[in-house]
Design a protein around this motif. Structure first.
Motif, PDB file in Angstrom:
ATOM      1  N   LEU A  41       0.826  -1.201   0.000  1.00  0.00           N
ATOM      2  CA  LEU A  41       0.000   0.000   0.000  1.00  0.00           C
ATOM      3  C   LEU A  41       0.867   1.259   0.000  1.00  0.00           C
ATOM      4  O   LEU A  41       0.628   2.200  -0.768  1.00  0.00           O
ATOM      5  N   GLN A  42       1.880   1.272   0.849  1.00  0.00           N
ATOM      6  CA  GLN A  42       2.768   2.432   0.905  1.00  0.00           C
ATOM      7  C   GLN A  42       3.524   2.609  -0.414  1.00  0.00           C
ATOM      8  O   GLN A  42       3.658   3.726  -0.921  1.00  0.00           O
ATOM      9  N   GLU A  43       3.996   1.501  -0.946  1.00  0.00           N
ATOM     10  CA  GLU A  43       4.727   1.584  -2.210  1.00  0.00           C
ATOM     11  C   GLU A  43       3.840   2.144  -3.314  1.00  0.00           C
ATOM     12  O   GLU A  43       4.265   2.973  -4.130  1.00  0.00           O
ATOM     13  N   GLY A  44       2.577   1.711  -3.330  1.00  0.00           N
ATOM     14  CA  GLY A  44       1.658   2.202  -4.351  1.00  0.00           C
ATOM     15  C   GLY A  44       1.373   3.682  -4.217  1.00  0.00           C
ATOM     16  O   GLY A  44       1.387   4.415  -5.215  1.00  0.00           O
ATOM     17  N   ILE A  45       1.133   4.138  -2.996  1.00  0.00           N
ATOM     18  CA  ILE A  45       0.800   5.553  -2.806  1.00  0.00           C
ATOM     19  C   ILE A  45       1.990   6.442  -3.129  1.00  0.00           C
ATOM     20  O   ILE A  45       1.851   7.508  -3.738  1.00  0.00           O
ATOM     21  N   PHE A  46       3.192   6.015  -2.769  1.00  0.00           N
ATOM     22  CA  PHE A  46       4.377   6.820  -3.070  1.00  0.00           C
ATOM     23  C   PHE A  46       4.673   6.825  -4.572  1.00  0.00           C
ATOM     24  O   PHE A  46       5.087   7.840  -5.136  1.00  0.00           O
ATOM     25  N   THR A  47       4.435   5.680  -5.217  1.00  0.00           N
ATOM     26  CA  THR A  47       4.666   5.600  -6.662  1.00  0.00           C
ATOM     27  C   THR A  47       3.714   6.513  -7.420  1.00  0.00           C
ATOM     28  O   THR A  47       4.114   7.243  -8.339  1.00  0.00           O
ATOM     29  N   HIS A  48       2.443   6.492  -7.033  1.00  0.00           N
ATOM     30  CA  HIS A  48       1.459   7.342  -7.709  1.00  0.00           C
ATOM     31  C   HIS A  48       1.745   8.825  -7.456  1.00  0.00           C
ATOM     32  O   HIS A  48       1.557   9.664  -8.349  1.00  0.00           O
ATOM     33  N   THR A  49       2.203   9.150  -6.257  1.00  0.00           N
ATOM     34  CA  THR A  49       2.549  10.542  -5.958  1.00  0.00           C
ATOM     35  C   THR A  49       3.717  10.999  -6.823  1.00  0.00           C
ATOM     36  O   THR A  49       3.700  12.101  -7.391  1.00  0.00           O
ATOM     37  N   ALA A  50       4.732  10.155  -6.935  1.00  0.00           N
ATOM     38  CA  ALA A  50       5.886  10.498  -7.767  1.00  0.00           C
ATOM     39  C   ALA A  50       5.486  10.638  -9.230  1.00  0.00           C
ATOM     40  O   ALA A  50       5.966  11.532  -9.944  1.00  0.00           O
ATOM     41  N   SER A 116       6.401  15.698   1.435  1.00  0.00           N
ATOM     42  CA  SER A 116       7.430  14.886   2.081  1.00  0.00           C
ATOM     43  C   SER A 116       7.208  14.812   3.587  1.00  0.00           C
ATOM     44  O   SER A 116       7.275  13.729   4.192  1.00  0.00           O
ATOM     45  N   GLN A 117       6.922  15.946   4.192  1.00  0.00           N
ATOM     46  CA  GLN A 117       6.682  15.977   5.638  1.00  0.00           C
ATOM     47  C   GLN A 117       5.445  15.168   6.009  1.00  0.00           C
ATOM     48  O   GLN A 117       5.443  14.442   7.013  1.00  0.00           O
ATOM     49  N   MET A 118       4.406  15.266   5.200  1.00  0.00           N
ATOM     50  CA  MET A 118       3.180  14.521   5.482  1.00  0.00           C
ATOM     51  C   MET A 118       3.402  13.019   5.322  1.00  0.00           C
ATOM     52  O   MET A 118       2.867  12.213   6.101  1.00  0.00           O
ATOM     53  N   ALA A 119       4.193  12.628   4.328  1.00  0.00           N
ATOM     54  CA  ALA A 119       4.451  11.206   4.110  1.00  0.00           C
ATOM     55  C   ALA A 119       5.159  10.590   5.310  1.00  0.00           C
ATOM     56  O   ALA A 119       4.821   9.487   5.761  1.00  0.00           O
ATOM     57  N   VAL A 120       6.143  11.299   5.845  1.00  0.00           N
ATOM     58  CA  VAL A 120       6.875  10.789   7.005  1.00  0.00           C
ATOM     59  C   VAL A 120       5.967  10.709   8.224  1.00  0.00           C
ATOM     60  O   VAL A 120       6.027   9.749   9.013  1.00  0.00           O
ATOM     61  N   ALA A 121       5.086  11.705   8.371  1.00  0.00           N
ATOM     62  CA  ALA A 121       4.198  11.730   9.536  1.00  0.00           C
ATOM     63  C   ALA A 121       3.103  10.670   9.448  1.00  0.00           C
ATOM     64  O   ALA A 121       2.773  10.014  10.447  1.00  0.00           O
ATOM     65  N   GLN A 122       2.532  10.483   8.261  1.00  0.00           N
ATOM     66  CA  GLN A 122       1.400   9.568   8.101  1.00  0.00           C
ATOM     67  C   GLN A 122       1.834   8.118   7.905  1.00  0.00           C
ATOM     68  O   GLN A 122       1.087   7.197   8.233  1.00  0.00           O
ATOM     69  N   TYR A 123       3.035   7.923   7.360  1.00  0.00           N
ATOM     70  CA  TYR A 123       3.494   6.572   7.038  1.00  0.00           C
ATOM     71  C   TYR A 123       4.884   6.342   7.634  1.00  0.00           C
ATOM     72  O   TYR A 123       5.875   6.235   6.901  1.00  0.00           O
ATOM     73  N   PRO A 124       5.002   6.287   8.945  1.00  0.00           N
ATOM     74  CA  PRO A 124       6.317   6.106   9.564  1.00  0.00           C
ATOM     75  C   PRO A 124       6.939   4.773   9.151  1.00  0.00           C
ATOM     76  O   PRO A 124       6.262   3.756   9.047  1.00  0.00           O
ATOM     77  N   GLY A 125       8.230   4.831   8.881  1.00  0.00           N
ATOM     78  CA  GLY A 125       8.920   3.612   8.477  1.00  0.00           C
ATOM     79  C   GLY A 125       9.969   3.897   7.422  1.00  0.00           C
ATOM     80  O   GLY A 125      10.175   5.036   6.992  1.00  0.00           O
ATOM     81  N   SER A 128       8.780   5.521   3.836  1.00  0.00           N
ATOM     82  CA  SER A 128       8.527   6.961   3.824  1.00  0.00           C
ATOM     83  C   SER A 128       9.829   7.744   3.972  1.00  0.00           C
ATOM     84  O   SER A 128       9.989   8.820   3.386  1.00  0.00           O
ATOM     85  N   THR A 129      10.765   7.199   4.747  1.00  0.00           N
ATOM     86  CA  THR A 129      12.061   7.864   4.889  1.00  0.00           C
ATOM     87  C   THR A 129      12.803   7.890   3.561  1.00  0.00           C
ATOM     88  O   THR A 129      13.375   8.918   3.164  1.00  0.00           O
ATOM     89  N   THR A 130      12.777   6.762   2.861  1.00  0.00           N
ATOM     90  CA  THR A 130      13.415   6.708   1.541  1.00  0.00           C
ATOM     91  C   THR A 130      12.730   7.657   0.567  1.00  0.00           C
ATOM     92  O   THR A 130      13.387   8.351  -0.221  1.00  0.00           O
ATOM     93  N   PHE A 131      11.404   7.691   0.628  1.00  0.00           N
ATOM     94  CA  PHE A 131      10.646   8.598  -0.239  1.00  0.00           C
ATOM     95  C   PHE A 131      11.044  10.051   0.026  1.00  0.00           C
ATOM     96  O   PHE A 131      11.274  10.828  -0.908  1.00  0.00           O
ATOM     97  N   ALA A 132      11.142  10.418   1.308  1.00  0.00           N
ATOM     98  CA  ALA A 132      11.450  11.800   1.674  1.00  0.00           C
ATOM     99  C   ALA A 132      12.893  12.171   1.367  1.00  0.00           C
ATOM    100  O   ALA A 132      13.181  13.297   0.949  1.00  0.00           O
ATOM    101  N   GLN A 133      13.813  11.235   1.558  1.00  0.00           N
ATOM    102  CA  GLN A 133      15.234  11.553   1.433  1.00  0.00           C
ATOM    103  C   GLN A 133      15.793  11.308   0.034  1.00  0.00           C
ATOM    104  O   GLN A 133      16.823  11.892  -0.320  1.00  0.00           O
ATOM    105  N   THR A 134      15.144  10.462  -0.742  1.00  0.00           N
ATOM    106  CA  THR A 134      15.670  10.121  -2.065  1.00  0.00           C
ATOM    107  C   THR A 134      14.725  10.536  -3.194  1.00  0.00           C
ATOM    108  O   THR A 134      15.115  11.254  -4.121  1.00  0.00           O
ATOM    109  N   THR A 135      13.475  10.085  -3.108  1.00  0.00           N
ATOM    110  CA  THR A 135      12.531  10.346  -4.198  1.00  0.00           C
ATOM    111  C   THR A 135      12.179  11.826  -4.304  1.00  0.00           C
ATOM    112  O   THR A 135      12.201  12.403  -5.401  1.00  0.00           O
ATOM    113  N   VAL A 136      11.856  12.448  -3.168  1.00  0.00           N
ATOM    114  CA  VAL A 136      11.443  13.856  -3.200  1.00  0.00           C
ATOM    115  C   VAL A 136      12.552  14.767  -3.726  1.00  0.00           C
ATOM    116  O   VAL A 136      12.283  15.637  -4.569  1.00  0.00           O
ATOM    117  N   PRO A 137      13.810  14.631  -3.281  1.00  0.00           N
ATOM    118  CA  PRO A 137      14.860  15.472  -3.877  1.00  0.00           C
ATOM    119  C   PRO A 137      14.998  15.279  -5.389  1.00  0.00           C
ATOM    120  O   PRO A 137      15.236  16.245  -6.119  1.00  0.00           O
TER     121      PRO A 137
END
Length: 348
Positions: A41-50, A116-125, A128-137
């Motif tokens: 589920l997390q992978e899907g939501i982050f993929t669609h956001t990207a 990025s901030q919302m992803a880390v807050a709503q999906y701890p783990g 979300s850290t990889t999404f915030a630190q790698t995908t978002v930049p």
């Protein structure tokens, strides 16, 4: 444009918020463990956001590539051939391009950080850290580059439009037999109005309004007042080194300067192909002095000086191609420019 920006961010953050509660469900699918379901589920939501931001960057690249022959990069896998074709069929519109620039700039500066901030807050783990630190930049860089290239395409397109106006104005007259100049030519008024319109568009879309300026001191280079040959030569050397088709800074002044560089360089190249009589040379002198005078209200002083160098190159080139190279008295040039300015309506 503001509504579109708000809608994009609102829908994205709403999706992140509404999907988050499903992570607490013990079994999301028969035969699938909770940890694996949560991960999927997390992978899907982050993929669609990207994908959303990658699609926006792709749209900008398509518009940019059509205007400047920039090679198109790979598109997101989710983009169908039909969607790409639909993007490619969009006719160039300057305001549409600037709207995309503004949206991209705001998404880069504020939207992605918020997501990025919302992803880390709503999906701890770890995901979300990889999404915030790698995908978002990476998305931030893509969005910035796409908007930057599109702003450069806007400047290129607008500069080319002005170049077309100037081309007709240079190639039409018989410069050997024109009359003694008594006015700035009408086409120069059109050029100034077009530049001011672009300036207004940039100010609105980039949120970078032009600061009111008092009537600036005219360029002594173009009026040839108290200028030594060495000073003139230094200005010409500087003008020749100016990068005409360089990257445009993300501000109103930089974009306007980019537009004017393209137009003035085109004017210089056009003059090189003509032969002038005495009055033809003087008409070019008057026109360039008027352009120099008017642009000082639109750009910063240092940039105006650099543009003066390009215009001085135009006058110098016309002098070298003149059968009787006698320039007009600077006082008369100044009077003609003042009279033209007084007749122009710049109400905005």
């Amino acid at each position: 444009v503001g509504k579109v920006e708000h809608s994009v961010l609102y829908q994205t953050t709403l999706t992140l918020t509404e999907v988050a509660p499903y992570l607490s469900v013990g079994e999301l699918d028969a035969g699938v463990s909770a940890p694996k379901a949560k991960q999927a589920l997390q992978e899907g939501i982050f993929t669609h956001t990207a994908t959303l931001f990658e699609t926006f960057a792709a749209l900008c690249r398509i518009v940019t590539g059509r205007e400047t022959d920039v090679p198109l990069e790979g598109f997101p896998p989710s983009m169908s051939d039909e969607l790409i074709a639909e993007f490619q069929s969009i006719e160039w519109r300057a305001l549409f391009a600037l709207a995309l620039v503004r949206i991209g700039r705001h998404l880069e500066q504020r939207g992605l950080q918020r997501i990025s901030q919302m992803a880390v807050a709503q999906y701890p783990g770890q995901q979300s850290t990889t999404f915030a630190q790698t995908t978002v930049p990476a998305l931030t860089k893509k969005t910035r580059q796409a908007a930057q290239r599109l702003l450069s395409a806007y400047a290129f397109h607008t500069g080319q439009q002005l170049s077309h106006l100037l081309r007709k104005s240079i190639r039409t007259p018989d410069w050997l037999h024109v009359r003694e100049p008594r006015d700035v030519r009408w086409v120069m008024e059109v050029v100034v109005k077009e530049v001011r319109e672009a300036d207004n568009q940039l100010a609105r879309m980039l949120g970078d309004p032009r600061k009111p300026k008092q009537h600036a001191i005219r360029s002594s280079a173009l009026l040839r007042i108290r200028r030594t040959q060495m000073e003139l030569e230094m200005d010409r050397l500087f003008a020749r080194k100016v990068l005409i088709f360089g990257e445009i800074p993300f501000n109103r002044n930089g974009a306007v300067v980019g537009i004017l560089r393209i137009a003035f360089k085109a004017l210089y190249e056009l003059v090189r192909d003509e032969t002038f009589g005495k009055f033809g040379l003087q008409q070019i002198q008057v026109d360039c002095a008027f352009l120099s005078d008017m642009i000082r209200e639109l750009v910063e002083q240092d940039d105006a000086n650099g543009l003066d160098g390009l215009l001085d190159e135009v006058v110098t080139s016309a002098s070298q191609r003149c059968v009787d190279p006698v320039l007009m008295d600077p006082a008369i040039v100044e009077t003609l420019c003042d009279e033209k300015r007084a007749r122009m309506d710049f109400s905005e």
